[in-house]
Scaffold this active site. Sequence first.
Site, short mmCIF file in Angstrom:
data_model
loop_
_atom_site.label_atom_id
_atom_site.label_comp_id
_atom_site.label_asym_id
_atom_site.label_seq_id
_atom_site.Cartn_x
_atom_site.Cartn_y
_atom_site.Cartn_z
N ASP A 13 0.82 -1.23 0.00
CA ASP A 13 0.00 0.00 0.00
C ASP A 13 0.85 1.27 0.00
OD1 ASP A 13 -2.28 -1.66 0.27
OD2 ASP A 13 -1.91 -1.77 2.42
N LYS A 16 2.19 2.34 -4.98
CA LYS A 16 2.88 1.87 -6.19
C LYS A 16 2.03 2.09 -7.43
CE LYS A 16 3.24 -2.26 -4.53
NZ LYS A 16 2.73 -2.02 -3.17
N GLY A 40 -4.38 -4.37 -4.58
CA GLY A 40 -5.37 -3.41 -5.06
C GLY A 40 -4.68 -2.10 -5.37
N HIS A 41 -4.83 -1.64 -6.58
CA HIS A 41 -4.25 -0.36 -6.97
C HIS A 41 -5.38 0.62 -7.19
CE1 HIS A 41 -0.41 -2.04 -7.29
NE2 HIS A 41 -0.37 -2.34 -8.55
N GLN A 223 2.03 -5.84 -3.24
CA GLN A 223 2.42 -5.91 -1.82
C GLN A 223 3.76 -5.19 -1.61
OE1 GLN A 223 1.31 -9.30 -3.14
NE2 GLN A 223 -0.69 -8.47 -2.74
P1 IMP Z 1 -2.70 -12.77 1.88
O1 IMP Z 1 -1.81 -12.19 0.84
O2 IMP Z 1 -4.17 -12.54 1.60
O3 IMP Z 1 -2.38 -14.20 2.18
O4 IMP Z 1 -2.42 -11.97 3.26
C1 IMP Z 1 -1.19 -12.10 3.96
C2 IMP Z 1 -0.78 -10.77 4.56
O5 IMP Z 1 -0.46 -9.86 3.52
C3 IMP Z 1 -1.88 -10.07 5.37
O6 IMP Z 1 -1.28 -9.38 6.44
C4 IMP Z 1 -2.48 -9.09 4.40
O7 IMP Z 1 -3.09 -8.00 5.05
C5 IMP Z 1 -1.24 -8.67 3.64
N1 IMP Z 1 -1.52 -8.19 2.30
C6 IMP Z 1 -1.81 -8.92 1.21
N2 IMP Z 1 -1.99 -8.13 0.14
C7 IMP Z 1 -1.77 -6.88 0.55
C8 IMP Z 1 -1.77 -5.61 -0.12
O8 IMP Z 1 -1.98 -5.49 -1.32
N3 IMP Z 1 -1.48 -4.55 0.67
C9 IMP Z 1 -1.19 -4.65 2.00
N4 IMP Z 1 -1.18 -5.79 2.65
C10 IMP Z 1 -1.47 -6.91 1.94
#
Ligand code: IMP
Length: 447
Positions: A13, A16, A40-41, A223
């Site tokens: 977040d 990017k 999510g962008h 991420q």
């Molecule tokens: P997962 O990717 O859904 O398995 O989540 C694993 C961890 O990554 C969690 O703490 C999520 O909140 C975090 N996470 C996954 N995608 C994002 C993102 O796009 N932005 C911020 N945190 C993310």
Amino acid sequence: MANVIVIGAQWGDEGKGKITDLLSRSADVVVRYQGGVNAGHTIVVKDQTFKLHLIPSGILYPKTECIIGCGTVIDPEVLLRELDQLKELGISTRNLLISETAHVTMPYHRLIDQASEERRGSHKIGTTGRGIGPTYADKSERIGIRMLDLMDQQGLHEQLEWTINYKNVILEKLYNLPPLDPQEVIDEYLGYAERLRPYVVDTSLKIYDAVRRRRNILFEGAQGTLLDLDHGTYPYVTSSNPVAGGACVGTGLGPTMIDRVIGVAKAYTTRVGEGPFPTEIHGEAGEHLCSRGAEVGTTTGRQRRCGWFDAVIGRYAVRINGMDCLAITKLDVLDELEEIKVCVAYEIDGENCEHFPRNARQFARCKPVYKTLPGWRVSTSDCRSLEDLPGKALNYLKFLAELMEVPIAIVSLGASRDQTIIVEDPIHGPKRALLHPETTSASLLSA
Ligand code: IMP
């Protein structure tokens, strides 16, 4: 010609989307290399807001080719919704290609992700619940469904019948959930396959071909570094490799063909989900950052945890990614603050520590050592050059460059494309030396 990777330097977040959107102007090809619909962008163009989860933001440029690489995991239902949304807005998706070896997120992945999080109780990771971890787990277990499997009607039938029966044992016996009907899932996914077929190719060939034709390629990480499966705050991480190295594995391009790595970091820090976060602010300042920065997740709508800038993880991100330069986003969010803290080191059990400790338990015990800088207390959102910035904001940026030992090439001061200061050419290197660590005053460090 330059092949550039854009990565998140914190916990995701970082903004990017806006930076890759800016850089996409000079890119011929934009490639997403890991993650799935957990990302999510948000991109704001004039009065239109685009929320993209899987499709690279380069899709907004009609001539840019967009590729979803083999290191990603694809939820076809969400991808098709995204394609429909873009078409409704009059944006062509003709230039999109999807790797035939990217893995597919299935309904059982989502169910298992959510059920296992619930089962973990206080040990939960705080996942997005989008089935990301279980999809990558099946990839490693070698029982995953790839896009090319989805395209093969007969093969898919056999593969899914076996897999769903296997997963039903887990759903029923482990999680007390009703079983899935294999035929229903097969029919649903064959429907998706037909619609996605025109996009599915061997993208590694396309990328290599683009390199040979000396096209500009932008690799877009989702991420962030601290969410990397190998290099992040394990186990509170995602299941892929957002770091720059992931771009090679997740596309099939050799490392010698990468020219530059650009990091993106917020002027403060946020984190979604569970896990240690040394500079988290629990009081009023944290709430201020959260509301002023609109810190709500694009994918899950969850409120992000907010904290001060952490230069220890920043330096780590510079090292792990081999970062050439940095884009600092959301500087304007700090505009109203009287003073701003920056974490310059940690203290663990009374000892000073300047490096990110890899042990999660140790990291949880880290206490930030702060330097406090004065706030500038004027709006920066209309600044368009470094000269427009208040002196204290410029000092803050210099301080970050010095601490992270990396030049700052871009400063972002709002969501719109024009709310940006290009300090130096992020792709071809230094134009001005203003925000280079070696040129910043040593006295700032003791400010
Ligand atoms: P997962 O990717 O859904 O398995 O989540 C694993 C961890 O990554 C969690 O703490 C999520 O909140 C975090 N996470 C996954 N995608 C994002 C993102 O796009 N932005 C911020 N945190 C993310």
